[in-house]
Design an enzyme around this catalytic site. Structure first.
Site, PDB file in Angstrom:
ATOM      1  N   ALA A   1     -12.070   3.020   3.563  1.00 33.76           N
ATOM      2  CA  ALA A   1     -10.964   2.234   2.831  1.00 33.76           C
ATOM      3  C   ALA A   1     -10.289   2.773   2.004  1.00 33.76           C
ATOM      4  O   ALA A   1     -10.324   4.052   1.660  1.00 33.76           O
ATOM      5  CB  ALA A   1     -11.889   1.056   2.035  1.00 33.76           C
ATOM      6  N   HIS A   2      -9.300   2.250   1.511  1.00 33.22           N
ATOM      7  CA  HIS A   2      -8.042   2.837   0.644  1.00 33.22           C
ATOM      8  C   HIS A   2      -8.614   3.515  -0.738  1.00 33.22           C
ATOM      9  O   HIS A   2      -9.502   2.772  -1.278  1.00 33.22           O
ATOM     10  CB  HIS A   2      -6.868   1.870   0.447  1.00 33.22           C
ATOM     11  N   ASN A   3      -8.076   4.620  -1.023  1.00 23.97           N
ATOM     12  CA  ASN A   3      -8.680   5.302  -2.216  1.00 23.97           C
ATOM     13  C   ASN A   3      -9.840   5.982  -2.107  1.00 23.97           C
ATOM     14  O   ASN A   3     -10.349   6.192  -3.266  1.00 23.97           O
ATOM     15  CB  ASN A   3      -8.216   4.491  -3.366  1.00 23.97           C
TER      16      ASN A   3
ATOM     17  N   GLN B   1       0.762  -1.160   0.033  1.00 29.40           N
ATOM     18  CA  GLN B   1      -0.289  -0.061  -0.055  1.00 29.40           C
ATOM     19  C   GLN B   1       1.005   1.206   0.037  1.00 29.40           C
ATOM     20  O   GLN B   1       1.400   1.614   1.163  1.00 29.40           O
ATOM     21  CB  GLN B   1      -0.882  -0.075   1.157  1.00 29.40           C
TER      22      GLN B   1
END
Lengths: 341, 341, 341
Positions: free
Chosen positions: B239-241, B198
């Site tokens: 969450a990511h992004n 990540q």
């Protein structure tokens, strides 16, 4: 400073077929749409194929079938996402933890910390705890009585292992996770609750990952168990005596109630719930926010819930749901009347 | 000790019209129903109007239209709740943090702490971290590598910024929040999971608020982004992004899956979920516990779920839901037979 | 080392009727299915009766009605689970905390710590805080201004009491819990959010239990209240000004929105939600994941949601839900046509 790697080197090191010049050098990664020259990108999903023609990446990892359409150099892989994961690790430069116990840490004389392990600032390691070689216990962790952190495991920061928790090797635990707290065991006595002692522990297999602020309670009598390579996202709740089979992955906010047993290679969607004392077979997928209310014996994909709509329409439909049984009876009556005897 | 303020002073300072004596003094706030003499109350919702006649408050902040019915002194405001929020801040006396680094904190020589900033007991500030002027980092915070706490931001206690997290100015973060942990990125290789590095970070805009035990993962390649004035309640999972537009507010336990994009001025209800890779337009309201399963292109209010009922009735209706498609087909058949050709 | 206790001793101490020899000794507990000789088991639910005949336990706690079928010694109890809970406590040997303040703790000169209390490593006890006699504050706790930890209470580790939080006697709080953070109060002013000061506190009654990573916000004006013997599992969110009646129990991931009022002896299932400003009567059971959207005035069991199905079938049914109102109207038309005038 990111390392510079030539495409030739990458092809050789990761066993990929190179299309284009092996001299070109990349120093980082980017998405197809936003990569700049000097970056490596990948195409793993057909959904992004449209971005291939115009990418500014220096090279793209992709399947052989997509290579002809690639305007740049390409690294051809059977599974581009897997190849990307391996290569991207080259550019993931987290400062390594220093081995040894930080002077601020409070370590019980009855704990054992292996020589090569790292115990960070303000850690508390209590009696009977064991930290194996190569383990990294980041700042602010509490390792409670009779807990073990296996070799090469990494507790990023602020992880609490409460009591009788065993982590296998190479387990990665993110901040805020609490493993081994009391299971929620209560007996009702006349007019109040009586706490039921939680005498079990937690066993986490090798290569598991536990997300930020996830909680895994210890067992009432026997242990709560995660087999190897189980992957838990953030804010997951795993109750006492749950058993999760190897290679299963649970997305954020999923919750598993007491004594449920989940098979191997299951995919549990975000926010999904599994009631207590149920069994879920191997290779079951539960879609996001679905609630499992009975055991699932067959592999497959399962769902519950209703679709989202404009609130104005939803209200009308939801109101009808309250009388769905009546509606079905009325239809049955109409059908009966309608059918010839 | 609460300060005593006269109504005249309040009217002048906050630009409100006073009805009654400016000499009267208030020392705190109370609800219409429970305020005692010496307290200031407010009437912002018609729902509470019935309590106005009998309030024991010394004065009430209310709309001009309600002033005639007010038995006490009144401060007349276009938006009484906004006026209340501003005035109540006078009575909010949290001890100010002392500037400087607490002697117990562990600060890397490669971190920068501005002179006027405060770093509390047992904080860990790692290499490459920057704490800007006027920022308050409360006890037990971990500020990881390459993280920045913007000017005037306040981390109440026990906040973890893991890696590559940038907080803007005046960001307020509550205890237990974890920002910048690894996104949940996994590639499946043959028979096991492979971790996807990540490599992105998290960018939080000015004036955001992040609730207790909320988690915001860092991006896989690009950053996870909250624009300015985004308000997250407790136990939210981002969450990511994910990208959340300015001025949007998410209530407790909401969850947003990877790469979803939420517009500006959205209101996401408690426990609502948004699946990954979706877009939600500006000014969309999602009601509590609804699940967004496709992109929403138009402003408006959206819902999913079914209404709560006595379990006995619900069971019958829920059982029928499992055969709703059949039921609809049968009705279509009956309607066909019924209609003249 | 577990203590060895004879069955005769147990029968006498806990007022149970012994069947078999009082000389036999047990050193721990086990489930019917997995207990080994030397362990004590129990039979509380008919579901497990089948395991009684083959248990290897030395003795079983059970009801008189099951005694004849017991192949081993038996301890006969009116409520076997309650008797088990009391006896199991004998085998629950958690190391006792040492009284006194750990030298690493930072305690304000304006805080009061009773002589017999224990304050663990790296605790921060701020001005105006009070720790009563016999209280155990485990490692890494933050006890904020004007907070009180009542006599005999136990904060396991890493608990944060933010501001104006009062815990009664014998309250047990698990790691990661955050009590007394700001309620989520916002006023919308023209084009941005304005924070509404949260001037209340939190009051937790005697004998409550608060799970790991659970959050309880402090009130906006008045206090958030848990009456005595309220039991909260992990990752529960309790918003500002909620009031929960005595002896109610909430399972993991339940959430209660602002100003909701829950009665006494309620059972709130895992992941259930209760919207704000509602009332739930005494002795109400809400099943897992149900959402309470209106006040519930009568005791009983209530549910919402739809059953889980194979995704292929569920999709069809869910698609029909979007037109349920239309379907109901069509059925009404057909019924009308069908009925004689």
């Amino acid at each position: 400073m990111s390392p510079a790697v030539s495409l030739g080197e990458l092809a050789e090191r990761f066993g990929l077929v190179l299309q284009g010049s092996g001299e070109a050098v990349v120093r980082g990664v980017g998405t197809l749409g936003s990569a700049t020259p000097g970056q490596l990108s990948f195409l793993a999903s057909a959904q992004y194929k449209g971005q291939l023609a115009t990418t500014a990446a220096t090279a793209v990892i992709l399947r052989a079938a997509d290579a002809a359409d690639c305007p740049t150099a390409a690294l051809i892989a059977a599974d581009p996402y897997v190849a990307y994961a391996r290569i991207a690790a080259l550019f993931d430069h987290v400062p390594a933890a220093e081995p040894g116990v930080h002077p601020s840490a409070v370590v019980s004389p009855d704990a054992v910390v292996a020589n090569g392990a790292s115990v960070g600032p303000f850690c508390v390691v209590q009696a009977g705890a064991v930290i194996d070689e190569g383990a990294v216990v980041g700042p602010h962790c509490v390792i409670g009585p009779d807990c073990r952190v296996g070799a090469g495991s990494h507790l990023v920061a602020r992880v609490t292992l409460v009591l009788r928790v065993t982590l296998g090797r190479r387990v990665l635990v993110h901040p805020g996770a609490v493993i081994g707290a009391d299971g929620f065991g209560l007996a009702f006595e006349r007019d109040h609750w009586l706490k039921v002692p939680q005498l079990g522990g937690v066993r986490i297999g090798d290569d598991c990952e536990i997300g930020a602020n996830t909680t895994i309670d210890r067992g009432a009598i026997e242990d709560t168990v995660l087999e190897e390579d189980v992957r838990l996202d953030n804010q997951i709740q795993v109750a006492h005596n749950v058993h999760i089979g190897a290679h299963s992955a649970l997305a954020g906010c999923a919750a598993v109630a007491g004594s449920a047993r989940i098979g191997r290679y299951c995919l549990i969607g975000g926010g999904a719930g599994i009631l207590g004392h149920l069994e879920v077979a191997d290779k079951v997928t539960i879609t996001a926010r679905s609630l499992v209310t009975h055991s699932i014996r067959e592999p497959g994909e399962y769902s519950s819930g209703t679709p989202i709509q404009e609130n104005r329409l939803w209200r009308r439909n939801a109101a009808r749901f309250k009388h769905l049984d009546e509606l079905a009876r009325r239809v049955a009556q109409l059908a009966n009347k309608d059918s010839p005897r």
